[in-house]
Design a protein around this motif. Sequence first.
Motif, PDB file in Angstrom:
ATOM      1  N   LEU A 144     -43.551 -81.856  52.618  1.00  0.00           N
ATOM      2  CA  LEU A 144     -44.563 -82.490  53.394  1.00  0.00           C
ATOM      3  C   LEU A 144     -43.781 -83.633  54.029  1.00  0.00           C
ATOM      4  N   GLN A 145     -44.374 -84.013  55.181  1.00  0.00           N
ATOM      5  CA  GLN A 145     -43.718 -85.136  55.855  1.00  0.00           C
ATOM      6  C   GLN A 145     -44.797 -86.269  56.450  1.00  0.00           C
ATOM      7  N   PRO A 146     -45.258 -86.889  55.418  1.00  0.00           N
ATOM      8  CA  PRO A 146     -45.996 -88.080  55.771  1.00  0.00           C
ATOM      9  C   PRO A 146     -45.371 -89.187  56.496  1.00  0.00           C
ATOM     10  N   SER A 147     -46.091 -89.815  57.231  1.00  0.00           N
ATOM     11  CA  SER A 147     -45.590 -91.142  57.983  1.00  0.00           C
ATOM     12  C   SER A 147     -46.657 -92.317  57.866  1.00  0.00           C
ATOM     13  N   VAL A 148     -45.974 -93.380  58.026  1.00  0.00           N
ATOM     14  CA  VAL A 148     -46.820 -94.822  58.192  1.00  0.00           C
ATOM     15  C   VAL A 148     -46.185 -95.730  58.904  1.00  0.00           C
ATOM     16  N   GLU A 149     -46.972 -96.465  59.757  1.00  0.00           N
ATOM     17  CA  GLU A 149     -46.393 -97.540  60.378  1.00  0.00           C
ATOM     18  C   GLU A 149     -46.426 -98.823  59.482  1.00  0.00           C
ATOM     19  N   GLY A 150     -45.364 -99.472  59.779  1.00  0.00           N
ATOM     20  CA  GLY A 150     -45.199-100.902  58.853  1.00  0.00           C
ATOM     21  C   GLY A 150     -43.777-101.336  58.907  1.00  0.00           C
ATOM     22  N   ILE A 151     -43.382-102.127  57.915  1.00  0.00           N
ATOM     23  CA  ILE A 151     -41.995-102.820  57.708  1.00  0.00           C
ATOM     24  C   ILE A 151     -41.512-102.274  56.313  1.00  0.00           C
ATOM     25  N   LEU A 152     -40.248-101.759  56.317  1.00  0.00           N
ATOM     26  CA  LEU A 152     -39.355-101.345  55.466  1.00  0.00           C
ATOM     27  C   LEU A 152     -38.581-102.546  54.510  1.00  0.00           C
ATOM     28  N   THR A 153     -38.692-102.385  53.379  1.00  0.00           N
ATOM     29  CA  THR A 153     -37.930-103.128  52.371  1.00  0.00           C
ATOM     30  C   THR A 153     -37.397-102.348  51.207  1.00  0.00           C
ATOM     31  N   ILE A 154     -36.051-102.823  50.964  1.00  0.00           N
ATOM     32  CA  ILE A 154     -35.651-101.898  49.928  1.00  0.00           C
ATOM     33  C   ILE A 154     -35.830-102.685  48.397  1.00  0.00           C
ATOM     34  N   LEU A 155     -36.189-102.049  47.529  1.00  0.00           N
ATOM     35  CA  LEU A 155     -36.521-102.765  46.154  1.00  0.00           C
ATOM     36  C   LEU A 155     -35.327-102.773  45.300  1.00  0.00           C
ATOM     37  N   GLU A 156     -35.302-103.950  44.520  1.00  0.00           N
ATOM     38  CA  GLU A 156     -34.181-104.272  43.606  1.00  0.00           C
ATOM     39  C   GLU A 156     -34.428-103.253  42.425  1.00  0.00           C
ATOM     40  N   ASP A 157     -33.539-102.267  42.171  1.00  0.00           N
ATOM     41  CA  ASP A 157     -33.861-101.386  41.149  1.00  0.00           C
ATOM     42  C   ASP A 157     -32.228-101.047  40.780  1.00  0.00           C
ATOM     43  N   ASP A 158     -31.650-102.020  40.299  1.00  0.00           N
ATOM     44  CA  ASP A 158     -30.035-102.048  40.250  1.00  0.00           C
ATOM     45  C   ASP A 158     -29.654-100.851  39.110  1.00  0.00           C
ATOM     46  N   THR A 159     -30.421-100.733  38.135  1.00  0.00           N
ATOM     47  CA  THR A 159     -29.973 -99.749  37.206  1.00  0.00           C
ATOM     48  C   THR A 159     -30.533 -98.410  37.593  1.00  0.00           C
ATOM     49  N   LYS A 160     -31.387 -98.372  38.612  1.00  0.00           N
ATOM     50  CA  LYS A 160     -32.055 -97.147  39.090  1.00  0.00           C
ATOM     51  C   LYS A 160     -33.247 -96.566  38.177  1.00  0.00           C
ATOM     52  N   GLU A 161     -33.404 -97.080  36.963  1.00  0.00           N
ATOM     53  CA  GLU A 161     -34.226 -96.752  35.891  1.00  0.00           C
ATOM     54  C   GLU A 161     -35.585 -96.546  36.573  1.00  0.00           C
ATOM     55  N   LEU A 162     -36.079 -97.182  37.446  1.00  0.00           N
ATOM     56  CA  LEU A 162     -37.439 -96.922  37.918  1.00  0.00           C
ATOM     57  C   LEU A 162     -37.423 -95.786  38.836  1.00  0.00           C
ATOM     58  N   LEU A 163     -36.579 -95.633  39.575  1.00  0.00           N
ATOM     59  CA  LEU A 163     -36.418 -94.559  40.657  1.00  0.00           C
ATOM     60  C   LEU A 163     -36.257 -93.213  39.692  1.00  0.00           C
ATOM     61  N   GLN A 164     -35.412 -93.353  38.683  1.00  0.00           N
ATOM     62  CA  GLN A 164     -35.224 -92.059  37.846  1.00  0.00           C
ATOM     63  C   GLN A 164     -36.571 -91.742  37.099  1.00  0.00           C
ATOM     64  N   ASN A 165     -37.182 -92.625  36.663  1.00  0.00           N
ATOM     65  CA  ASN A 165     -38.484 -92.308  35.839  1.00  0.00           C
ATOM     66  C   ASN A 165     -39.696 -91.814  37.038  1.00  0.00           C
TER      67      ASN A 165
END
Length: 135
Positions: free
Chosen positions: A37-58
Motif C-alpha cells: 500500500l502507498q499511504p500519504s499524509v501532509e506534514g513535517i518529517l523528523t527522524i526519531l532517535e533510536d540509536d540501537t534500532k531496538e524500537l525499529l526492530q520490535n
Amino acid sequence: MQKKREVCLYSLEQLALIIKSKSGVVYYNQAGGYSCLQPSVEGILTILEDDTKELLQNLSLFCLNKTKITLEDAKFLDELLRANKAGKFLSIDRERLEDSMEAWLNVIIDIEMIENTLLNGFEEDVGILTWNNSD
C-alpha cells in the motif's frame, strides 16, 4: 500554479515521525507488508532517535504484514513505545486503527512530554510513525 510537493520515503532506514500539519509537503511510503500500500499524509518529517534500532526492530517484527491494527495490537504497541526513549511521547491513535498498518502507524503526540527535547513550538498532536516496509 505550484506543483504538488511530495517526498518518497521508500529508502528510509530509521524511524521517522510525520507530524500532520499544513506544510505543503506530502510524504508517502510503501506500507502494509506484501500488500504494498502507498499511504500519504501532509506534514513535517523528523527522524526519531533510536540509536540501537531496538524500537525499529520490535515494531518491524510485530507489525510484519499487518494491513490494519487491532485494539489489542494498539495496547501492545503502546507498551513498546513507552519502553523506549524514542517513542515515550507517542501512543497509537485508537480512532485511526483501520488506517494503521506495517510501517505506517497513526499516533498521538504528547506535546508536553516532548517539548524542549526533540521538538519545540509545535501544537500539532497527531502524526504518523513510519519506517521501511518489509517487502
